[in-house]
Motif scaffolding. Structure first.
Motif, PDB file in Angstrom:
ATOM      1  N   ARG A 274       0.733  -1.541   0.045  1.00  0.00           N
ATOM      2  CA  ARG A 274      -0.342  -0.607  -0.283  1.00  0.00           C
ATOM      3  C   ARG A 274       0.878   1.286  -0.153  1.00  0.00           C
ATOM      4  O   ARG A 274       0.521   2.306  -0.487  1.00  0.00           O
ATOM      5  N   ARG A 275       2.032   1.144   0.811  1.00  0.00           N
ATOM      6  CA  ARG A 275       2.904   2.019   0.905  1.00  0.00           C
ATOM      7  C   ARG A 275       3.799   2.808  -0.213  1.00  0.00           C
ATOM      8  O   ARG A 275       3.503   3.586  -0.373  1.00  0.00           O
TER       9      ARG A 275
ATOM     10  N   THR B 212       2.146   1.591  -3.436  1.00  0.00           N
ATOM     11  CA  THR B 212       1.759   2.407  -4.540  1.00  0.00           C
ATOM     12  C   THR B 212       1.499   3.627  -4.258  1.00  0.00           C
ATOM     13  O   THR B 212       0.814   4.402  -4.694  1.00  0.00           O
ATOM     14  N   LEU B 213       1.215   4.212  -3.016  1.00  0.00           N
ATOM     15  CA  LEU B 213       0.781   5.395  -2.478  1.00  0.00           C
ATOM     16  C   LEU B 213       2.116   6.126  -2.794  1.00  0.00           C
ATOM     17  O   LEU B 213       1.735   7.907  -3.020  1.00  0.00           O
ATOM     18  N   THR B 214       3.199   5.687  -3.011  1.00  0.00           N
ATOM     19  CA  THR B 214       4.874   6.757  -3.464  1.00  0.00           C
ATOM     20  C   THR B 214       4.070   6.892  -4.582  1.00  0.00           C
ATOM     21  O   THR B 214       5.027   7.501  -5.298  1.00  0.00           O
TER      22      THR B 214
ATOM     23  N   PRO C 189       1.121   9.522  -6.563  1.00  0.00           N
ATOM     24  CA  PRO C 189       0.348  10.667  -7.532  1.00  0.00           C
ATOM     25  C   PRO C 189       1.521  11.604  -8.259  1.00  0.00           C
ATOM     26  O   PRO C 189       1.385  12.325  -8.905  1.00  0.00           O
TER      27      PRO C 189
ATOM     28  N   VAL D  38       5.912   8.372   1.546  1.00  0.00           N
ATOM     29  CA  VAL D  38       4.397   8.812   0.994  1.00  0.00           C
ATOM     30  C   VAL D  38       3.998  10.657   1.000  1.00  0.00           C
ATOM     31  O   VAL D  38       3.353  10.657  -0.045  1.00  0.00           O
TER      32      VAL D  38
ATOM     33  N   PHE E   5       3.175  12.818  -2.767  1.00  0.00           N
ATOM     34  CA  PHE E   5       1.652  13.052  -2.309  1.00  0.00           C
ATOM     35  C   PHE E   5       2.045  14.912  -2.664  1.00  0.00           C
ATOM     36  O   PHE E   5       1.257  15.480  -2.692  1.00  0.00           O
TER      37      PHE E   5
ATOM     38  N   GLY F 122      -1.036  12.496   3.291  1.00  0.00           N
ATOM     39  CA  GLY F 122      -0.484  11.370   2.229  1.00  0.00           C
ATOM     40  C   GLY F 122      -0.197  10.586   3.527  1.00  0.00           C
ATOM     41  O   GLY F 122       0.523   9.302   3.752  1.00  0.00           O
TER      42      GLY F 122
ATOM     43  N   ALA G 147      -2.535   8.790   4.966  1.00  0.00           N
ATOM     44  CA  ALA G 147      -3.163   7.410   4.140  1.00  0.00           C
ATOM     45  C   ALA G 147      -1.749   6.569   4.227  1.00  0.00           C
ATOM     46  O   ALA G 147      -2.491   4.861   3.573  1.00  0.00           O
ATOM     47  N   ALA G 148      -0.729   6.540   4.345  1.00  0.00           N
ATOM     48  CA  ALA G 148       0.224   6.128   4.873  1.00  0.00           C
ATOM     49  C   ALA G 148      -0.587   4.659   5.837  1.00  0.00           C
ATOM     50  O   ALA G 148       0.138   3.740   6.045  1.00  0.00           O
TER      51      ALA G 148
END
Length: 327
Positions: free
Chosen positions: A14-15, A17-19, A22, A96, A100, A145, A148-149
């Motif tokens: 998840r982290r 993907t979030l990195t 954005p 992350v 963002f 961000g 969200a992490a």
């Protein structure tokens, strides 16, 4: 071989993907706006600092090609450090938040600029309200961000008493532990001066990329406050705080400490207030250090001439507490 399989595994995909996602806004937002307003935009991609020579401004296709190059640069700058800190979830959370920040700040800036050029006959000066809007969006995105992490995985707890050969101070059943010392880091001061000089130069040159100047300024402050730190060992754990910014503090709870030892020098690796694969801490140069073996196979390290005393106090506390738990 690591004692624990991988304490950073929960939530890492998840982290990651979030990195990675954005920064895609750097291309998606401008491309969508150029496609939407293409016929109402000037023939050339006018930019503020090119206003005196508009004939050299790129075509919109050329400008979007430049955005693709920027996207690749930012993806590499964010994803590669994430992979470097594969087993350090705290560092991944920072990546992350930075992702963002970059994605929101640059895409909002591009959106404001492009919409300003709709039906414009040529170069225009940006209105003053653009800057506070960009700053607000940047700060909000960084906070989003960070949140969200998600929660960080908890390291395993240490339950065994320190090894028999570790320095240990015998503590009575009601004795309390208190140890305080401080350390200077000349390297931290030099890094802060260098970063501050670069930030001042970018500011004096009137750079329109305020994001880079702001990040340099924050980096300067972070390096400067690490130049002098204070270590306190008490019943709550081992706490390091920046002497010039006490709100910047980190605590190692005893539940995450296997044992303490005094070493003539720090174990191999990088030790600062932020995390690394080796661990974290403050190393002011050559000399004795207090080294705590942590439950996630890393180290906490702090330079102090009283390392032997500090290690004995920590081990004494651990021995007393864990013997009580197993009794």
């Amino acid at each position: 071989m690591s004692r624990f399989a991988d304490p950073a595994a929960p939530g890492r995909l998840r982290r990651l993907t979030l990195t990675a996602v954005p920064p895609l806004l750097l291309l998606i937002v401008p491309a969508a706006l150029v496609g939407l307003y293409g016929e109402r935009l000037p023939d050339r991609a006018y930019v503020d600092n090119w206003a005196a020579n508009p004939q050299y401004a790129p075509t919109w296709d050329g400008w979007l090609s430049g955005q693709r190059f920027s996207l690749l640069l930012f993806e590499a700058a964010l994803v590669l450090p994430f992979l470097r800190y594969w087993r350090v979830p705290q560092a991944q959370r920072i990546m992350v938040a930075l992702s963002f920040l970059v994605g929101a700040s640059l895409s909002v800036s591009a959106a404001l600029w492009l919409t300003m050029l709709v039906d414009a006959s040529g170069p225009l000066a940006r209105p003053a309200w653009h800057l506070p809007v960009e700053i607000g969006a940047t700060a909000a995105a960084a906070l989003l961000g960070y949140l969200a992490a998600g929660p960080m995985p908890s390291p395993p707890e240490a339950t065994a008493t320190p090894p028999a050969d570790a320095p240990t101070m015998a503590l009575g059943p009601y004795q309390r532990v208190l140890f305080v010392t401080s350390a200077w880091s000349r390297r931290g001061l030099l890094v802060a001066v260098a970063l501050g000089t670069i930030a001042a130069l970018t500011l004096s040159n009137g750079s329109s990329a305020w994001q880079g100047t702001a990040l340099l300024a924050l980096w300067t402050i972070f390096a400067a406050v690490q130049a002098r730190t204070r270590l306190q060992i008490d019943g709550s754990g081992i706490t390091v705080r920046a002497s010039w910014l006490p709100v910047l503090r980190r605590t190692v709870p005893y539940s995450l400490v296997r044992f303490a030892e005094a070493r003539s020098e720090a174990p191999p690796g990088r030790y600062k207030l932020d995390d690394s694969e080796a661990g974290w801490g403050v190393v002011s140069g050559k000399g004795p250090v207090l080294a705590l073996s942590l439950s996630d196979d890393r180290w906490f390290v702090y330079s102090t001439r009283e390392a032997e005393t500090a290690a004995a106090l920590v081990n004494g506390w651990l021995s007393r507490q864990r013997q009580r738990e197993t009794a």
